[in-house]
Design a protein around this motif. Structure first.
Motif, PDB file in Angstrom:
ATOM      1  N   ASP A 157       0.860  -1.187   0.000  1.00 24.16           N
ATOM      2  CA  ASP A 157       0.000   0.000   0.000  1.00 24.16           C
ATOM      3  C   ASP A 157       0.893   1.233   0.000  1.00 24.16           C
ATOM      4  N   GLY A 158       1.283   1.671  -1.194  1.00 25.45           N
ATOM      5  CA  GLY A 158       2.216   2.781  -1.332  1.00 25.45           C
ATOM      6  C   GLY A 158       1.728   4.073  -0.712  1.00 25.45           C
ATOM      7  N   VAL A 159       0.410   4.323  -0.772  1.00 27.24           N
ATOM      8  CA  VAL A 159      -0.136   5.558  -0.226  1.00 27.24           C
ATOM      9  C   VAL A 159       0.123   5.642   1.283  1.00 27.24           C
ATOM     10  N   SER A 160       0.046   4.520   1.978  1.00 23.00           N
ATOM     11  CA  SER A 160       0.254   4.525   3.431  1.00 23.00           C
ATOM     12  C   SER A 160       1.711   4.339   3.831  1.00 23.00           C
ATOM     13  N   TYR A 161       2.602   4.247   2.869  1.00 19.85           N
ATOM     14  CA  TYR A 161       4.018   4.000   3.132  1.00 19.85           C
ATOM     15  C   TYR A 161       4.595   4.974   4.156  1.00 19.85           C
TER      16      TYR A 161
END
Length: 179
Positions: free
Chosen positions: A74-78
């Motif tokens: 989940d790149g957005v929550s990285y």
């Protein structure tokens, strides 16, 4: 003498491997489609050429979601628990997200698509507009060209671009490329 014969081919092979392993992240960001920027964002000339900056003159960096997705589903929550030295560029509170990023950026099921469409989100377009808004880990956040979540480096001086390419090219200055 023998070590030179072994070392030279290894050095040559590693030097040639770079271009062959290029990822989409290595490609240049497409030119700007508009001269309209979010409030507080402008273009300034510095040692890296024209880059986007905030009101304090700090260079904007894009966290390239294509790079992050290599190891973070989940790149957005990285950056929700990491990236403490980076400050997200938040969109105004009355903004409405206009791009939805599913976990892992994979294909969505019809039910998921319908649920997102009911909220007014659109799937990530192939040719994203210059500036979009998503629900990031810190609230409504700006994204540049659909793949670069926008941040500044905490404590950076005006015009500094010293973090360009940091962390294996996760962080890249948002260079202004005119049409």
């Amino acid at each position: 003498m023998k070590w030179r014969l072994v070392f030279l081919p290894v050095l040559t092979m590693s030097a040639m491997a770079g271009p062959a392993l290029a990822q989409p992240v290595d490609l240049p960001i497409p030119p700007a489609k508009t001269s309209e920027y979010p409030t507080g964002i402008s273009v300034a000339e510095n040692d890296a050429g024209p880059v986007y900056v905030n009101q304090q003159g700090q260079t904007l960096y894009g966290m390239d979601l294509r790079t992050v997705q290599r190891w973070a589903p989940d790149g957005v929550s990285y950056c929700s628990t990491r990236c403490s030295e980076w400050e997200p560029v938040l969109a105004p509170a009355d903004s409405k997200p206009n791009i939805a990023y599913p976990r892992g950026f994979g294909p969505r099921r019809r039910a998921e698509q319908a649920k997102l469409a009911a909220k007014g989100y659109h799937a990530q377009p192939q040719k994203a507009p210059d500036w979009t808004v998503i629900e990031g880990p810190h609230g409504l956040q700006w994204v540049y060209k659909g793949w670069h979540m926008v941040y500044t480096r905490k404590g950076d001086q005006q015009g500094s671009t010293q973090h360009d390419g940091a962390s294996n090219f996760i962080w890249n200055t948002l260079k202004f490329v005119p049409q």
